[in-house]
Design a protein around this motif. Structure first.
Motif, PDB file in Angstrom:
ATOM      1  N   TRP A   1      49.576   5.529  39.173  1.00 48.87           N
ATOM      2  CA  TRP A   1      49.174   5.533  40.447  1.00 48.87           C
ATOM      3  C   TRP A   1      47.721   5.058  40.558  1.00 48.87           C
ATOM      4  CZ3 TRP A   1      50.689   9.760  44.402  1.00 48.87           C
ATOM      5  CH2 TRP A   1      52.079   9.732  44.683  1.00 48.87           C
TER       6      TRP A   1
ATOM      7  N   ASP B   1      45.044   6.283  41.862  1.00 49.79           N
ATOM      8  CA  ASP B   1      44.142   7.360  41.824  1.00 49.79           C
ATOM      9  C   ASP B   1      44.280   8.044  40.451  1.00 49.79           C
ATOM     10  OD1 ASP B   1      46.470   8.817  41.944  1.00 49.79           O
ATOM     11  OD2 ASP B   1      45.861   9.878  43.680  1.00 49.79           O
TER      12      ASP B   1
ATOM     13  N   THR C   1      45.706   5.746  46.934  1.00 50.99           N
ATOM     14  CA  THR C   1      45.943   6.978  46.224  1.00 50.99           C
ATOM     15  C   THR C   1      47.239   6.551  45.220  1.00 50.99           C
ATOM     16  OG1 THR C   1      47.492   7.639  48.087  1.00 50.99           O
ATOM     17  CG2 THR C   1      45.381   8.610  48.091  1.00 50.99           C
ATOM     18  N   HIS C   2      48.224   6.062  45.873  1.00 53.82           N
ATOM     19  CA  HIS C   2      49.289   5.610  44.952  1.00 53.82           C
ATOM     20  C   HIS C   2      49.105   4.112  44.614  1.00 53.82           C
ATOM     21  CE1 HIS C   2      54.065   5.548  44.040  1.00 53.82           C
ATOM     22  NE2 HIS C   2      53.231   5.105  43.184  1.00 53.82           N
TER      23      HIS C   2
END
Length: 374
Positions: free
Chosen positions: A288, A290, A344-345
């Motif tokens: 991901w 993040d 985020t992802h």
């Protein structure tokens, strides 16, 4: 004897020499000196020389007078070099000028040699012979290179289909284990190619995503889940939610796939570029942006670009596809979920490329839908 033709009934196999001089007597002298061994053509002006040089038989060598009215030898030489048909013909400057400066100028322009008048027959014949031998050697080398290039292209043409089939056959090992994946491999490969082409328009990625790199990423994309061959059936095919322990085992497919491809790399006699890309994708397409992904918890641009592209393509296809444990969502719904996970992802730049190309994603999804596979 005309000014533009001193040819006799000589064999076409003889080298052709073009003599350029505004003085007919000089042409006569060189013609008589060279004709016993060579096919000789002639021109009395720069403009005529350019016409003759383009007319078959194309000269193998040009003897070019420097001091001519109108278009001098230097101007003729420049025009010859600017023409793709005559640019490789070697040129020897011939002049009555007596000075190193003029000789240096001719050689700097690219002439292969420089002969001063009055002409000395032995010197002329020796230098002509040497330059023709050099040209024959260059021509042989060029022909050999062309042959080798053609042979390499032919063999590559034979090998590429075999390579493509091998890649897809390997990828099918994982797909066969999970029969509900349908046309997943074909769709995700197409998504990745579309994303990469769009991202290449971004100045930050133009150099990194050249045509060859995009081809490598696209070619290796079907191997992203090859590690699933190592996941037990009771976990891989489970119709319900996985337990924490089962999920931990499922996550190992990324590492297993990477390690399998790495072993294949070691077995190869030479580096195989698409395997390096496939290894990156297999290991890191569940990372991901993040840092909360697996298996290595990479953050941001530490995640290989190929895997960032694959991550979005894989999730989009999973969202719109039916599985034993879930129903598909709409394409627009999948788009909205991916946009919500921007930063985020998913890599923000990859999401932006996805949004720009969403109509093509939808077209690919419709064209290679699982209904067609069934």
């Amino acid at each position: 004897m005309t000014s533009d033709s001193l040819t006799s009934d000589f064999s076409a196999a003889k080298p052709t020499i073009l003599v350029v001089d505004d003085v007919p007597e000089n042409i006569e002298v060189l013609g008589e000196l060279l004709q016993p061994q060579y096919r000789v053509r002639a021109a009395q002006s720069g403009a005529r020389a350019l016409q003759v040089a383009r007319t078959p038989p194309i000269p193998d060598l040009i003897l070019l007078d420097v001091m001519m009215p109108g278009m001098d030898g230097y101007a003729v030489f420049t025009a010859l070099r600017d023409d793709p048909l005559t640019c490789d013909i070697p040129v020897i400057f011939v002049t009555a000028l007596d000075g190193l400066q003029e000789e240096e100028k001719g050689l700097e322009l690219g002439a292969v040699d420089y002969i001063s008048k009055p002409l000395r027959p032995t010197i002329v014949q020796a230098r002509v012979r040497i330059q023709l031998e050099l040209k024959r050697a260059r021509d042989r080398l060029r022909n050999q290179n062309h042959f080798l290039e053609a042979e390499i292209a032919r063999r590559m043409g034979e090998n590429l289909p075999v390579q493509e089939v091998s890649i897809r056959a390997l990828a099918r090992l994982a797909e066969i284990r999970d029969p509900e994946t349908g046309n997943h491999l074909r769709r995700t490969q197409a998504y990745v190619s579309v994303l990469a082409q769009r991202l290449a328009l971004n100045p930050r990625y133009t150099e990194r995503l050249d045509r060859r790199t995009i081809e490598l990423i696209s070619k290796s994309a079907p191997l992203h889940d090859i590690g699933k061959v190592g996941i037990p059936d009771h976990i891989l095919l489970k119709p319900g939610k996985l337990t924490a322990d089962e999920w931990a085992i499922m996550q190992t497919h990324a590492r297993l796939g990477s390690e399998a491809i790495e072993h294949a790399e070691k077995d190869a006699e030479r580096p195989v570029p698409f395997l390096a890309s496939a290894k990156e994708i297999a290991r890191h397409h569940h990372e991901w942006w993040d840092g909360s992904g697996y298996p290595d918890g990479l953050i941001g641009e530490a995640i290989p670009l190929s895997a960032r592209l694959m991550a979005l393509a894989d999730v989009f296809d999973a969202l719109i596809s039916k599985r034993v444990y879930k129903q598909p969502i709409t394409q627009n719904g999948a788009r909205d979920m991916i946009c919500a996970a921007r930063g985020t992802h998913f890599d923000p730049d990859v999401v932006d490329a996805f949004v720009a190309e969403f109509p093509r994603f939808a077209e690919i999804a419709n064209r290679y839908g699982d209904e067609a596979a069934e």
